[in-house]
Design an enzyme around this catalytic site. Structure first.
Site, mmCIF file in Angstrom:
data_model
loop_
_atom_site.group_PDB
_atom_site.id
_atom_site.type_symbol
_atom_site.label_atom_id
_atom_site.label_comp_id
_atom_site.label_asym_id
_atom_site.label_seq_id
_atom_site.Cartn_x
_atom_site.Cartn_y
_atom_site.Cartn_z
ATOM 1 C CD GLU A 290 -2.140 60.447 68.013
ATOM 2 O OE1 GLU A 290 -1.541 61.308 67.362
ATOM 3 O OE2 GLU A 290 -3.030 59.717 67.506
ATOM 4 C CB CYS B 116 -5.530 65.378 64.808
ATOM 5 S SG CYS B 116 -6.572 64.377 65.905
ATOM 6 C CB CYS C 134 -5.021 62.940 69.210
ATOM 7 S SG CYS C 134 -5.881 61.587 68.363
ATOM 8 C CG HIS D 239 -6.715 59.716 65.126
ATOM 9 N ND1 HIS D 239 -6.511 61.064 64.964
ATOM 10 C CD2 HIS D 239 -7.416 59.318 64.044
ATOM 11 C CE1 HIS D 239 -7.056 61.466 63.837
ATOM 12 N NE2 HIS D 239 -7.634 60.416 63.270
#
Length: 160
Positions: A80, A104, A107, A78
């Site tokens: 992040e 999420c 993250c 992801h």
């Protein structure tokens, strides 16, 4: 007299996150992130994509498949997490992360562990999922502030 129609810091940093998302090869969701320190200096950017060394052409990008291994989910990093790992400073304590999609729960844990104290997000299209609910709980309990970015409506055109 100085120019008055310049963009704000939030517009600038969210713009960098939005621009970074355009590097993603995901055909359904492109996410970008930009981490900024207290001096308003960019210390990292990231986007959702395969881990370094994985050929994008050899990996699945589908949302559904015969098994989880036929989908992107076990493989994609992801935005992040990529931004945190791409940081050009050793300590992200007190930083702000600008993201195009609310983080999420996985993250969220990385954001908290890295010391980031503020999350500015563009959209939260998965707000009704357990993962995002868990993120909200984690952020609240750990003192991480979350702010929805409010678009100003300004338009900037780039020709590349």
């Amino acid at each position: 007299m100085k120019r008055e129609n310049y963009i704000s810091w939030d517009e600038y940093f969210m713009g960098i996150a939005i621009f970074s998302a355009q590097r993603s090869k995901d055909n359904s969701t492109q996410v970008g992130a930009c981490i900024v320190n207290n001096e308003r200096k960019i210390v990292a950017v990231g986007y959702n994509g395969m881990p370094t060394g994985c050929c994008d052409d050899d990996m699945p990008w589908e949302r559904e498949g015969d098994s989880a291994l036929d989908t992107k989910y076990p493989f994609v990093c992801h935005a992040e997490l990529n931004a945190i790992l791409n940081s050009n400073i050793g300590n992200l304590s007190g930083c702000t992360i600008y993201v195009t999609l609310f983080p999420c729960n996985e993250c969220a844990k990385a954001i908290i562990q890295s010391g980031i104290k503020r999350v500015v997000y563009y959209e939260n299209k998965y707000a009704d999922t357990d993962g995002v609910r868990a993120s909200c709980m984690l952020f609240e309990r750990c003192g991480v502030v979350t702010d929805k970015y409010v678009p100003s409506g300004k338009k900037i055109e780039l020709s590349l």
